[in-house]
Design a protein around this motif. Structure first.
Motif, PDB file in Angstrom:
ATOM      1  N   GLU A  72      41.675  -7.602  14.971  1.00 45.17           N
ATOM      2  CA  GLU A  72      41.158  -8.351  16.260  1.00 45.17           C
ATOM      3  C   GLU A  72      39.572  -8.677  16.084  1.00 45.17           C
ATOM      4  OE1 GLU A  72      42.605  -7.367  20.003  1.00 45.17           O
ATOM      5  OE2 GLU A  72      44.808  -7.089  19.500  1.00 45.17           O
ATOM      6  N   TRP A  75      38.673 -11.542  14.657  1.00 50.88           N
ATOM      7  CA  TRP A  75      39.066 -12.949  15.073  1.00 50.88           C
ATOM      8  C   TRP A  75      37.826 -13.646  15.663  1.00 50.88           C
ATOM      9  CZ3 TRP A  75      43.789 -11.927  18.611  1.00 50.88           C
ATOM     10  CH2 TRP A  75      44.935 -11.287  17.620  1.00 50.88           C
ATOM     11  N   ASP A  77      38.282 -16.514  17.921  1.00 53.17           N
ATOM     12  CA  ASP A  77      38.701 -16.329  19.074  1.00 53.17           C
ATOM     13  C   ASP A  77      39.330 -15.244  19.640  1.00 53.17           C
ATOM     14  OD1 ASP A  77      39.519 -16.920  21.661  1.00 53.17           O
ATOM     15  OD2 ASP A  77      40.541 -18.974  21.180  1.00 53.17           O
ATOM     16  N   PRO A  78      38.802 -14.264  20.514  1.00 52.18           N
ATOM     17  CA  PRO A  78      39.462 -12.917  20.826  1.00 52.18           C
ATOM     18  C   PRO A  78      40.859 -13.182  21.338  1.00 52.18           C
ATOM     19  CG  PRO A  78      37.553 -13.477  22.336  1.00 52.18           C
ATOM     20  CD  PRO A  78      37.504 -14.581  21.132  1.00 52.18           C
ATOM     21  N   ASP A  79      41.192 -14.667  22.009  1.00 50.28           N
ATOM     22  CA  ASP A  79      42.406 -14.707  22.314  1.00 50.28           C
ATOM     23  C   ASP A  79      43.714 -15.345  21.682  1.00 50.28           C
ATOM     24  OD1 ASP A  79      41.421 -13.591  24.976  1.00 50.28           O
ATOM     25  OD2 ASP A  79      40.515 -15.294  25.611  1.00 50.28           O
ATOM     26  N   GLU A  80      43.162 -15.639  20.488  1.00 49.34           N
ATOM     27  CA  GLU A  80      44.198 -16.718  19.671  1.00 49.34           C
ATOM     28  C   GLU A  80      44.350 -15.617  17.928  1.00 49.34           C
ATOM     29  OE1 GLU A  80      44.759 -21.033  17.668  1.00 49.34           O
ATOM     30  OE2 GLU A  80      43.063 -20.382  19.090  1.00 49.34           O
TER      31      GLU A  80
END
Length: 378
Positions: A72, A75, A77-80
């Motif tokens: 993570e 990433w 985008d931390p939400d995707e």
């Protein structure tokens, strides 16, 4: 004709194998085997992949590996989840779209498993006047810090610190001149080769081919087509028998009596004290001692070479498991599991047009009742 898509999954383990063209024994030389093992681990370090077990035979090789999810912290985008990293079959520069959308026409139907750029990317590119054949692939969705990228490049480039450092310095110069987009695009091209079983095998086989061409004067095709890929469930017994099958190749070919006698397999290397070979088994079973005890229990039964019309009463659970490993592949999907539900769930998650998704194999899988193998002392 476009290649059929492979079955890939997030945070998955695979058994992959590849054979020399015409079944020629071109890997007999121990120096070649030694180089292959070195590249196998070096490229895995670059790709972020874990080598669990391996076996280099005289005309083919087997690798049991784990392709983890992108951490993570990388990433964009931390939400995707950066799904492109494990779904992509080939890098953008090697792709040719199967269709070309028409402006104002109906929305195109995307091909399964990310085999072409998204419909939105295609429509926008055509509207901007970009030829369909050179539509760029979307970014991978993650990036590696330069300090770690340098270490990974060193593992990729034969341990060359100068070459790895040269790549990083080039990116620093581009950024200092306000050309950060170029540096990011080059870096993304490296990232696209990570966390992907297809990219790992492509790089490894290409490295071996280059060695044959450069050092041995080989010309023409070296490999017998694409590598085979089997998605293996993360269930203890499934992992055990796949690892045992990988190690048992030399005894099966009557080259040695036991895997420990075959120098070019991970079991023999681990018995000789290789830390990286033992680390692979630790990832599988928690400790090398536990792995050794469980594998010896399987080896004691001797995995059979073929299955004819044996008496049903004489077929042990180990024989049935071995039969599945050797013969059952769900055709091209090649799923290995002892749980019928795993196979059904996988089939249901596939696009309806995915090639050769045979439900008949699910019924065949349900016929077998496997039990835990007897333990023997290490």
């Amino acid at each position: 004709m476009a290649r059929k898509n492979r079955l890939v999954a997030e945070d998955a383990i695979y058994h992959v194998a590849s054979r020399i063209a015409h079944r020629e024994f071109l890997l007999e030389d121990e120096r070649i085997k030694s180089e292959i093992v070195s590249w196998m681990y070096g490229i895995a370090e670059f790709c972020g992949i874990e080598v669990l077990a391996w076996n280099v035979m005289d005309n083919h090789l087997h690798i049991f590996l784990h392709v983890p999810t992108v951490p993570e912290e990388y990433w964009t985008d931390p939400d995707e989840l950066p799904a492109a990293s494990w779904r992509s079959m080939r890098p953008a520069e090697c792709r040719a779209p199967r269709w070309t959308p028409e402006i104002g026409g109906p929305d195109p139907v995307p091909s399964p498993s990310g085999d072409s750029p998204s419909p939105e990317a295609m429509v926008k590119a055509v509207a901007d006047g970009v030829p369909a054949s050179v539509v760029p692939h979307p970014r991978t969705g993650f990036t590696i810090p330069d300090s770690e990228m340098e270490n990974r490049l060193r593992a990729l480039y034969y341990g060359s610190m100068a070459r790895a450092r040269g790549v990083i310095e080039r990116w620093e110069r581009l950024r200092s001149k306000g050309r950060g987009d170029e540096a990011d695009a080059e870096k993304d091209a490296y990232c696209r080769r990570m966390y992907s079983v297809s990219q790992y095998m492509k790089t490894l086989k290409q490295r071996i081919s280059e060695y044959f061409n450069r050092e041995l004067g080989h010309a023409g095709q070296l490999w017998c087509g694409r590598f085979s890929s089997t998605l293996v469930e993360k269930e203890e017994l499934a992992k055990l028998y796949v690892a045992a099958y990988v190690e048992w190749n030399a005894p099966k070919a009557a080259m040695v009596a036991h895997p420990r006698d075959w120098k070019w397999c991970s079991y023999s290397a681990a018995c000789e004290g290789s830390e990286r070979a033992r680390k692979g088994y630790e990832r599988l079973f928690g400790s090398w001692e536990e792995a050794k005890a469980r594998l010896e229990a399987v080896f004691a039964e001797r995995l059979p070479d073929s299955f004819g019309d044996e008496d049903e009463g004489e077929r042990s659970a180990k024989r049935r498991m071995s039969q599945i490993i050797k013969r059952m592949s769900l055709r091209r999907l090649a799923i290995f599991s002892r749980r019928v539900s795993f196979v059904k769930e996988t089939l249901e998650s596939l696009p309806w047009r995915f090639p050769c998704s045979s439900g008949a194999c699910v019924a065949r899988l349900a016929e077998y009742d496997w039990s835990e193998p007897a333990r023997t002392a290490a």
